[in-house]
Design a protein around this motif. Sequence first.
Motif, PDB file in Angstrom:
ATOM      1  N   THR A  93       0.648  -1.084   0.190  1.00  0.00           N
ATOM      2  CA  THR A  93       0.041  -0.083   0.017  1.00  0.00           C
ATOM      3  C   THR A  93       0.893   1.106  -0.234  1.00  0.00           C
ATOM      4  N   GLY A  94       0.358   2.144  -0.546  1.00  0.00           N
ATOM      5  CA  GLY A  94       0.791   3.634  -0.251  1.00  0.00           C
ATOM      6  C   GLY A  94       1.311   4.103  -1.754  1.00  0.00           C
ATOM      7  N   ARG A  95       1.060   5.647  -1.895  1.00  0.00           N
ATOM      8  CA  ARG A  95       1.389   6.071  -3.008  1.00  0.00           C
ATOM      9  C   ARG A  95       2.912   6.378  -3.504  1.00  0.00           C
ATOM     10  N   GLU A  96       3.425   6.671  -2.315  1.00  0.00           N
ATOM     11  CA  GLU A  96       5.047   6.618  -2.475  1.00  0.00           C
ATOM     12  C   GLU A  96       5.546   5.419  -2.758  1.00  0.00           C
ATOM     13  N   ALA A  97       5.087   4.025  -2.174  1.00  0.00           N
ATOM     14  CA  ALA A  97       5.434   2.805  -2.312  1.00  0.00           C
ATOM     15  C   ALA A  97       5.193   2.386  -3.765  1.00  0.00           C
ATOM     16  N   GLY A  98       4.148   2.801  -4.250  1.00  0.00           N
ATOM     17  CA  GLY A  98       3.742   2.480  -5.617  1.00  0.00           C
ATOM     18  C   GLY A  98       4.721   3.162  -6.719  1.00  0.00           C
ATOM     19  N   VAL A  99       5.424   4.264  -6.356  1.00  0.00           N
ATOM     20  CA  VAL A  99       6.180   4.913  -7.194  1.00  0.00           C
ATOM     21  C   VAL A  99       7.697   4.205  -7.008  1.00  0.00           C
ATOM     22  N   THR A 100       7.747   4.014  -5.867  1.00  0.00           N
ATOM     23  CA  THR A 100       9.162   3.246  -5.661  1.00  0.00           C
ATOM     24  C   THR A 100       9.198   1.939  -6.457  1.00  0.00           C
ATOM     25  N   VAL A 101       8.195   1.127  -6.334  1.00  0.00           N
ATOM     26  CA  VAL A 101       8.322  -0.212  -6.880  1.00  0.00           C
ATOM     27  C   VAL A 101       8.146   0.004  -8.574  1.00  0.00           C
ATOM     28  N   LEU A 102       7.645   1.051  -8.908  1.00  0.00           N
ATOM     29  CA  LEU A 102       7.476   1.558 -10.446  1.00  0.00           C
ATOM     30  C   LEU A 102       9.103   1.670 -10.879  1.00  0.00           C
ATOM     31  N   ARG A 103       9.839   2.210 -10.074  1.00  0.00           N
ATOM     32  CA  ARG A 103      11.186   2.865 -10.650  1.00  0.00           C
ATOM     33  C   ARG A 103      12.122   1.779 -10.107  1.00  0.00           C
ATOM     34  N   ASP A 104      11.834   0.408  -9.579  1.00  0.00           N
ATOM     35  CA  ASP A 104      12.725  -0.437  -9.133  1.00  0.00           C
ATOM     36  C   ASP A 104      13.015  -1.314 -10.470  1.00  0.00           C
ATOM     37  N   PRO A 105      14.234  -1.614 -10.636  1.00  0.00           N
ATOM     38  CA  PRO A 105      14.892  -2.406 -12.060  1.00  0.00           C
ATOM     39  C   PRO A 105      14.074  -3.550 -12.253  1.00  0.00           C
ATOM     40  N   ARG A 106      14.005  -4.314 -10.871  1.00  0.00           N
ATOM     41  CA  ARG A 106      13.487  -5.749 -10.945  1.00  0.00           C
ATOM     42  C   ARG A 106      12.028  -5.924 -11.533  1.00  0.00           C
ATOM     43  N   VAL A 107      11.289  -4.651 -11.542  1.00  0.00           N
ATOM     44  CA  VAL A 107       9.839  -4.634 -12.141  1.00  0.00           C
ATOM     45  C   VAL A 107      10.066  -4.428 -13.455  1.00  0.00           C
ATOM     46  N   ARG A 108       9.271  -5.026 -14.320  1.00  0.00           N
ATOM     47  CA  ARG A 108       9.521  -5.266 -16.034  1.00  0.00           C
ATOM     48  C   ARG A 108       8.315  -4.746 -16.687  1.00  0.00           C
ATOM     49  N   ALA A 109       7.161  -4.517 -15.821  1.00  0.00           N
ATOM     50  CA  ALA A 109       6.109  -3.907 -16.638  1.00  0.00           C
ATOM     51  C   ALA A 109       5.076  -3.320 -15.496  1.00  0.00           C
ATOM     52  N   ALA A 110       4.082  -2.447 -15.898  1.00  0.00           N
ATOM     53  CA  ALA A 110       3.300  -2.180 -14.984  1.00  0.00           C
ATOM     54  C   ALA A 110       1.517  -1.918 -15.784  1.00  0.00           C
ATOM     55  N   ALA A 111       0.789  -1.932 -14.806  1.00  0.00           N
ATOM     56  CA  ALA A 111      -0.691  -1.935 -15.325  1.00  0.00           C
ATOM     57  C   ALA A 111      -1.624  -1.348 -14.445  1.00  0.00           C
ATOM     58  N   PHE A 112      -2.244  -0.320 -15.092  1.00  0.00           N
ATOM     59  CA  PHE A 112      -3.082   0.685 -14.115  1.00  0.00           C
ATOM     60  C   PHE A 112      -4.158   0.999 -14.436  1.00  0.00           C
ATOM     61  N   THR A 113      -5.237   1.334 -13.770  1.00  0.00           N
ATOM     62  CA  THR A 113      -6.709   1.506 -14.191  1.00  0.00           C
ATOM     63  C   THR A 113      -6.938   2.944 -13.332  1.00  0.00           C
TER      64      THR A 113
END
Length: 503
Positions: free
Chosen positions: A194-214
């Motif tokens: 949870t968390g807005r800042e956590a969402g951005v942190t995960v999005l910027r992490d090099p281990r994450v390779r794609a994202a989906a949003f609604t």
Amino acid sequence: MNPLTHPTQTGAEPETPARELESLLARAAAAAPRWAALTPLERAAALAAVADMLDANTRHLVKVAAEETGLGTARLSGEVARTTGQLRMYGEYAATGAPFGVTIDHADSATAPPRPELRRYQVPLGPVEVFAGGNFPFAFSVAGTDTASALAAGCPVLLKAHPGHPRTSATTAALVQEALAEAGAPLGTFALFTGREAGVTVLRDPRVRAAAFTGSVRGGRALFDIAAARPVPIPFHGELGSVNPVVVTPGAVGERRAEIFSGFAGSLTLGTGQFCTKPGILLLPRDPEAVAELAAEVGSAPAAAMLSPQIAEGFRRRLAEVAGAPQTRTLVESSVTTGDDGRPLAGPGLFLVDTVEEFLQDAENLLEECFGPSAVIVQYDTEDEVTRLLDRLEGSLTVTFHTAGEGPHGVDLSTLVEQARGKTGRVLFNSWPTGVAVAQAQQHGGPYPASTSAHTSVGPHAIERFLRPVVYQDAPAELLPAELREENPLRLVRTVDGKTETA
């Protein structure tokens, strides 16, 4: 507990601690090769286990969600069923091998130039971040279409919960994790944070390779920009805003007047107008009596609950912007009040713009989505006026046409339909855009700002968002992955030398 007084409802969304977030990311990265290594059939079995778990707990899930969102039990029960149906459908489709596009061209020295042996298929991208939607607490949330399609593709999911239904999210996530563990999925295949800042942190992490949003255009575009600005950019599949225009032909008004007007009012107010496919603009042949009938139909709808104070405030702001335009006249004045239980209530709103020319004078304002039970009627006199308005339309999830049966339409539909095709992902005829069937032929998406992706977010083709193609050229047989072996041990649908082979 009244969710409207809970911190997550007032903007203070709790942040998953950095140390815990790092642990979730590390587990997802470790799980990625192991989850991808399972066969599509094995992953389908795991998705079916999740669906079974949710079905078995439907009553509890609906109770929690009803208390938290104010949505009725009938709506929520149907949404759980849609969610579990998606999980099974996506898994079953993946098990056929269709999303992985196995294609084999054997070597041919007779071609010019000579062709080597080529074996192509699609592989999972890796960990995917999913931003849960707020208007569907199940179908577009924790175990919704984005999660189901990513898991079916072979990608672990890091789910950023929506602050509008935290208890529903936590309850659903616990069931998903339990079912996956029992089905043998590796630790880290799915996690919620949870968390807005956590969402951005995960999005910027090099281990994450794609994202989906609604969600909204504003929020989605900000996240899209972050995904694109990374040292290694990643795909960001965002479903954003849409006004979903409806064009009613003169012939249709003559044939089905009452049916069209009641259908429009029902679609506009369904779910308190909080659907991404709500019809926001109605292009109507000039007819003062028709306008009055529509106003009466819409005005008779009662006020209903909105999902959160934040959504209600955004709706109130957009109402003021539309009402304040000199081109608009208010036919039905919407109101946003507070119910006895503390939930925000919204009544329907309806505006009129007398001519297309006047509408185009403030098109930037009037073509912006108003998320809630409100729409603008635009009267037109000629087909050219409809063409001009559609030309100004930005990307939309849907464009709808109401046409005559055997009689004359009154406009050149072939030209308008071709124009609509360039603006939308779904063109409807004689129905309403609210209601997105989960089917193989579905397309839920459209040109920006409807979405940031060319792919659908609903239906099993959504799996393709989380895959990338790889080709093996002249590879030794013993080094080929199972999907590409000559004997087809996984029994996948594939194309061999231009001919389709079924399992």
